[in-house]
Enzyme design. Structure first.
Site, mmCIF file in Angstrom:
data_model
loop_
_atom_site.group_PDB
_atom_site.id
_atom_site.type_symbol
_atom_site.label_atom_id
_atom_site.label_comp_id
_atom_site.label_asym_id
_atom_site.label_seq_id
_atom_site.Cartn_x
_atom_site.Cartn_y
_atom_site.Cartn_z
ATOM 1 N N ARG A 94 4.248 10.983 -2.097
ATOM 2 C CA ARG A 94 4.215 10.736 -0.652
ATOM 3 C C ARG A 94 5.579 11.015 -0.018
ATOM 4 N NH1 ARG A 94 4.876 4.317 0.919
ATOM 5 N NH2 ARG A 94 4.250 5.085 2.962
ATOM 6 N N ARG A 137 13.873 4.170 11.793
ATOM 7 C CA ARG A 137 12.605 4.890 11.890
ATOM 8 C C ARG A 137 11.850 4.499 13.174
ATOM 9 N NH1 ARG A 137 9.628 4.786 6.259
ATOM 10 N NH2 ARG A 137 8.387 6.367 7.360
ATOM 11 N N ASP A 155 1.965 -15.757 6.366
ATOM 12 C CA ASP A 155 1.474 -17.131 6.171
ATOM 13 C C ASP A 155 1.410 -17.501 4.694
ATOM 14 O OD1 ASP A 155 1.282 -17.552 8.873
ATOM 15 O OD2 ASP A 155 -0.894 -17.338 8.980
ATOM 16 N N TYR A 163 10.945 9.043 0.920
ATOM 17 C CA TYR A 163 10.922 8.085 -0.193
ATOM 18 C C TYR A 163 11.473 8.647 -1.508
ATOM 19 C CZ TYR A 163 8.015 5.547 3.094
ATOM 20 O OH TYR A 163 7.556 4.896 4.217
ATOM 21 N N ALA A 191 3.354 -0.873 4.591
ATOM 22 C CA ALA A 191 2.877 -0.860 5.984
ATOM 23 C C ALA A 191 2.459 -2.255 6.464
ATOM 24 C CB ALA A 191 1.720 0.114 6.132
ATOM 25 N N HIS A 200 4.550 -4.616 8.870
ATOM 26 C CA HIS A 200 4.583 -4.528 10.330
ATOM 27 C C HIS A 200 3.306 -5.045 10.982
ATOM 28 C CE1 HIS A 200 7.857 -2.024 9.007
ATOM 29 N NE2 HIS A 200 7.021 -1.141 8.490
ATOM 30 N N HIS A 250 12.839 -2.768 1.436
ATOM 31 C CA HIS A 250 12.276 -1.489 1.905
ATOM 32 C C HIS A 250 13.114 -0.366 1.340
ATOM 33 C CE1 HIS A 250 9.449 -3.450 4.462
ATOM 34 N NE2 HIS A 250 10.422 -4.222 4.894
ATOM 35 N N LEU A 251 12.431 0.607 0.746
ATOM 36 C CA LEU A 251 13.134 1.753 0.169
ATOM 37 C C LEU A 251 13.861 2.540 1.253
ATOM 38 C CD1 LEU A 251 10.174 2.894 -2.084
ATOM 39 C CD2 LEU A 251 12.355 2.045 -2.940
ATOM 40 N N SER A 252 13.154 2.806 2.333
ATOM 41 C CA SER A 252 13.726 3.602 3.425
ATOM 42 C C SER A 252 14.417 2.673 4.419
ATOM 43 C CB SER A 252 12.610 4.383 4.129
ATOM 44 O OG SER A 252 11.733 3.490 4.790
ATOM 45 N N ARG A 312 7.979 0.238 13.241
ATOM 46 C CA ARG A 312 8.501 -0.311 11.975
ATOM 47 C C ARG A 312 9.626 -1.328 12.203
ATOM 48 N NH1 ARG A 312 6.081 3.226 8.128
ATOM 49 N NH2 ARG A 312 5.800 5.267 9.056
ATOM 50 N N GLU A 323 12.867 -9.572 0.944
ATOM 51 C CA GLU A 323 12.104 -8.398 1.365
ATOM 52 C C GLU A 323 12.882 -7.141 0.989
ATOM 53 O OE1 GLU A 323 12.356 -8.171 5.616
ATOM 54 O OE2 GLU A 323 10.691 -6.772 5.794
ATOM 55 N N PRO A 377 0.788 -1.225 0.000
ATOM 56 C CA PRO A 377 0.000 0.000 0.000
ATOM 57 C C PRO A 377 0.826 1.283 0.000
ATOM 58 C CG PRO A 377 -0.152 -1.104 2.130
ATOM 59 C CD PRO A 377 0.513 -2.060 1.179
ATOM 60 N N ASN A 378 0.316 2.230 -0.755
ATOM 61 C CA ASN A 378 0.855 3.601 -0.843
ATOM 62 C C ASN A 378 2.138 3.699 -1.663
ATOM 63 O OD1 ASN A 378 -1.205 4.856 0.836
ATOM 64 N ND2 ASN A 378 -0.281 3.699 2.510
ATOM 65 N N ASN A 433 7.910 -5.882 -1.198
ATOM 66 C CA ASN A 433 7.925 -4.737 -0.287
ATOM 67 C C ASN A 433 6.487 -4.595 0.199
ATOM 68 O OD1 ASN A 433 7.898 -2.341 1.061
ATOM 69 N ND2 ASN A 433 9.016 -1.183 -0.491
HETATM 70 C C1 DQA Z 1 8.387 0.903 3.354
HETATM 71 C C2 DQA Z 1 8.578 1.103 4.860
HETATM 72 C C3 DQA Z 1 7.275 0.871 5.607
HETATM 73 O O1 DQA Z 1 7.463 1.042 7.000
HETATM 74 C C4 DQA Z 1 6.224 1.871 5.127
HETATM 75 O O2 DQA Z 1 4.991 1.612 5.767
HETATM 76 C C5 DQA Z 1 6.081 1.905 3.646
HETATM 77 C C6 DQA Z 1 7.261 1.758 2.805
HETATM 78 C C7 DQA Z 1 9.667 1.232 2.561
HETATM 79 O O3 DQA Z 1 9.751 0.819 1.412
HETATM 80 O O4 DQA Z 1 10.554 1.928 3.080
HETATM 81 O O5 DQA Z 1 5.005 2.142 3.128
HETATM 82 O O6 DQA Z 1 8.091 -0.467 3.134
#
Ligand code: DQA
Length: 147
Positions: free
Chosen positions: A17, A106, A86, A22, A76, A79, A99-101, A110, A97, A9-10, A73
């Site tokens: 955003r 953080r 599962d 990001y 949210a 977490h 994660h961009l950030s 997270r 896995e 999501p997002n 990725n």
């Molecule tokens: C994220 C890190 C997550 O904590 C956050 O909710 C995201 C993006 C990242 O790519 O850094 O939406 O997965």
């Protein structure tokens, strides 16, 4: 080799955003980056994004017999989602896995990654490059296991 790349999501809001977290590059730029990285590495990539947990679970399940590895990725849902954990465990495909950030630097909420518990490796805080590194890693580990 076929890799399924899943974004949660997002992530479709990249570029808009929280650019301080990001960056200013868009989701379209991310998908173009992943496609060209996959071509360079020599794998075919299917890229999927959803804002819905169940749709991500469905997509992971659909990888069975159709993909050799998963890059995820979960955003949210990283977490919060035992359902995504599962699903990854159910299909049992080699997974990584991304994660961009740098989530390690953080908020405390997270610091827990459910999806990460089903992943062989995590690529965190490397921006777009994390996806290329994850694809490379999965390709190498599959090739090494097969020889
Ligand atoms: C994220 C890190 C997550 O904590 C956050 O909710 C995201 C993006 C990242 O790519 O850094 O939406 O997965």
């Amino acid at each position: 080799m076929r890799v399924l790349v899943i974004n949660g999501p997002n992530l479709n809001m990249l570029g808009i955003r929280e650019p301080g977290v990001y960056g200013r590059r868009t989701y379209e730029e991310l998908t173009a980056f992943i496609e060209s990285a996959a071509a360079r590495i020599g794998v075919s990539a299917e890229i999927f994004q959803s804002n819905h947990e169940g749709a991500i679970v469905d997509k992971i399940q659909s990888a069975l017999g159709r993909a050799d590895a998963i890059v995820i990725n979960p955003a949210a849902y990283t977490h919060t989602s035992v359902a995504i954990l599962d699903a990854l465990k159910a299909v049992a495909l080699p997974s990584a896995e991304v994660h961009l950030s740098d989530v390690r630097e953080r908020e405390s909420f997270r610091q827990l990654s459910y999806a990460g518990m089903a992943c062989a490796r995590s690529f965190i805080g490397l921006g777009f490059d994390g996806y290329a590194r994850a694809i490379e890693y999965l390709k190498e580990s599959i090739e090494n296991h097969n020889t």
